[in-house]
Motif scaffolding. Structure first.
Motif, PDB file in Angstrom:
ATOM      1  N   GLN A 161      48.629 -11.967  29.498  1.00 50.56           N
ATOM      2  CA  GLN A 161      48.690 -10.651  28.841  1.00 50.56           C
ATOM      3  C   GLN A 161      47.412 -10.396  28.031  1.00 50.56           C
ATOM      4  O   GLN A 161      46.870  -9.293  28.033  1.00 50.56           O
ATOM      5  CB  GLN A 161      49.931 -10.571  27.941  1.00 50.56           C
ATOM      6  N   GLU A 162      46.922 -11.455  27.366  1.00 49.87           N
ATOM      7  CA  GLU A 162      45.697 -11.335  26.573  1.00 49.87           C
ATOM      8  C   GLU A 162      44.504 -11.050  27.495  1.00 49.87           C
ATOM      9  O   GLU A 162      43.644 -10.228  27.181  1.00 49.87           O
ATOM     10  CB  GLU A 162      45.464 -12.633  25.782  1.00 49.87           C
ATOM     11  N   LYS A 174      44.607  -9.542  30.388  1.00 46.74           N
ATOM     12  CA  LYS A 174      44.720  -8.150  30.852  1.00 46.74           C
ATOM     13  C   LYS A 174      44.244  -7.182  29.767  1.00 46.74           C
ATOM     14  O   LYS A 174      43.556  -6.204  30.055  1.00 46.74           O
ATOM     15  CB  LYS A 174      46.186  -7.835  31.205  1.00 46.74           C
ATOM     16  N   ARG A 175      44.638  -7.470  28.490  1.00 41.73           N
ATOM     17  CA  ARG A 175      44.210  -6.611  27.373  1.00 41.73           C
ATOM     18  C   ARG A 175      42.690  -6.597  27.273  1.00 41.73           C
ATOM     19  O   ARG A 175      42.067  -5.557  27.110  1.00 41.73           O
ATOM     20  CB  ARG A 175      44.813  -7.123  26.056  1.00 41.73           C
ATOM     21  N   ARG A 195      41.157  -4.563  30.028  1.00 39.52           N
ATOM     22  CA  ARG A 195      41.311  -3.117  29.780  1.00 39.52           C
ATOM     23  C   ARG A 195      40.303  -2.648  28.735  1.00 39.52           C
ATOM     24  O   ARG A 195      39.701  -1.590  28.869  1.00 39.52           O
ATOM     25  CB  ARG A 195      42.738  -2.807  29.322  1.00 39.52           C
ATOM     26  N   ALA A 196      40.129  -3.446  27.675  1.00 38.82           N
ATOM     27  CA  ALA A 196      39.204  -3.089  26.595  1.00 38.82           C
ATOM     28  C   ALA A 196      37.772  -3.033  27.115  1.00 38.82           C
ATOM     29  O   ALA A 196      37.011  -2.112  26.794  1.00 38.82           O
ATOM     30  CB  ALA A 196      39.315  -4.099  25.447  1.00 38.82           C
TER      31      ALA A 196
END
Length: 201
Positions: A183-184, A186-187, A190-191
């Motif tokens: 999840q990190e 993916k974040r 995205r950033a």
């Protein structure tokens, strides 16, 4: 090959993964766009629906394609995309029959180097570089398959003490840590994408 695996978080599905090289390969193949436990439970569901407690590459390769899609699609479905994944599973089994006489363990058994195992995994239908590296790391970390240089060939997935992929899951706690890592990642992706878009604007 018989080891203790806890990828599916279901005793009967994990038991099959621990003794069947084909189940392990198919679980890895199915591990995309669905939760990991669902993917690695898939081989047990397939075996059950084919009326056995094990998997045979020749039998799957020769199965009627339409009937195999139906087997995948029955509730609960083996995968979110039962049609395309049923086809991929059959393609993988057909490749194993053609190149390894239907013996999935021969892909890595008695192979001298991690780089060669990676090359063989990368050649499998449905396995790109990342999937091949994760599976190589899984073989090394949990199945005791450790040819020379396997950690290097597996890239970051081969790192000791990491929580990046299926290779690192040994129970509910490590599953949660791998999920958090993904999840990190993916974040962060995205950033980075948003930053690039802003820079180009």
């Amino acid at each position: 090959m018989s080891v203790t695996i806890r990828l599916a978080q279901r005793p009967e599905a994990d038991e099959l993964l621990g003794r069947s090289p084909l189940a392990a390969l198919l679980g890895m193949l199915l591990d995309q766009q669905i939760p990991m436990e669902w993917a690695f439970s898939g081989p047990y569901t397939i075996a059950e629906r084919m009326g056995g407690d094990d998997l045979d590459a020749r039998e799957i390769a020769a199965y009627d394609p339409e009937a195999f899609v139906e087997l995948f699609s029955a509730k609960p479905a083996v995968h979110r995309y039962p049609g395309s994944m049923a086809k991929r599973v059959q393609q993988l089994c057909q490749y194993l029959v053609e190149h390894y006489d239907g013996d999935p363990g021969a892909v890595w058994r008695d192979v001298a180097t991690g780089a060669e195992v990676l090359r063989r995994l990368n050649a499998l239908p449905g396995f790109g570089k990342q999937k091949a590296q994760i599976f190589l790391a899984l073989l090394g970390k949990q199945y005791g398959v450790r040819p020379t240089g396997w950690r290097t060939a597996a890239g970051a997935y081969g790192d000791a003490g990491s929580y990046r992929s299926a290779a690192d899951i040994t129970g509910p706690e490590s599953l949660a840590r791998v999920r958090a890592f993904k999840q990190e990642a993916k974040r962060a992706a995205r950033a980075a994408k948003a930053d690039n878009a802003a820079g180009e604007g």
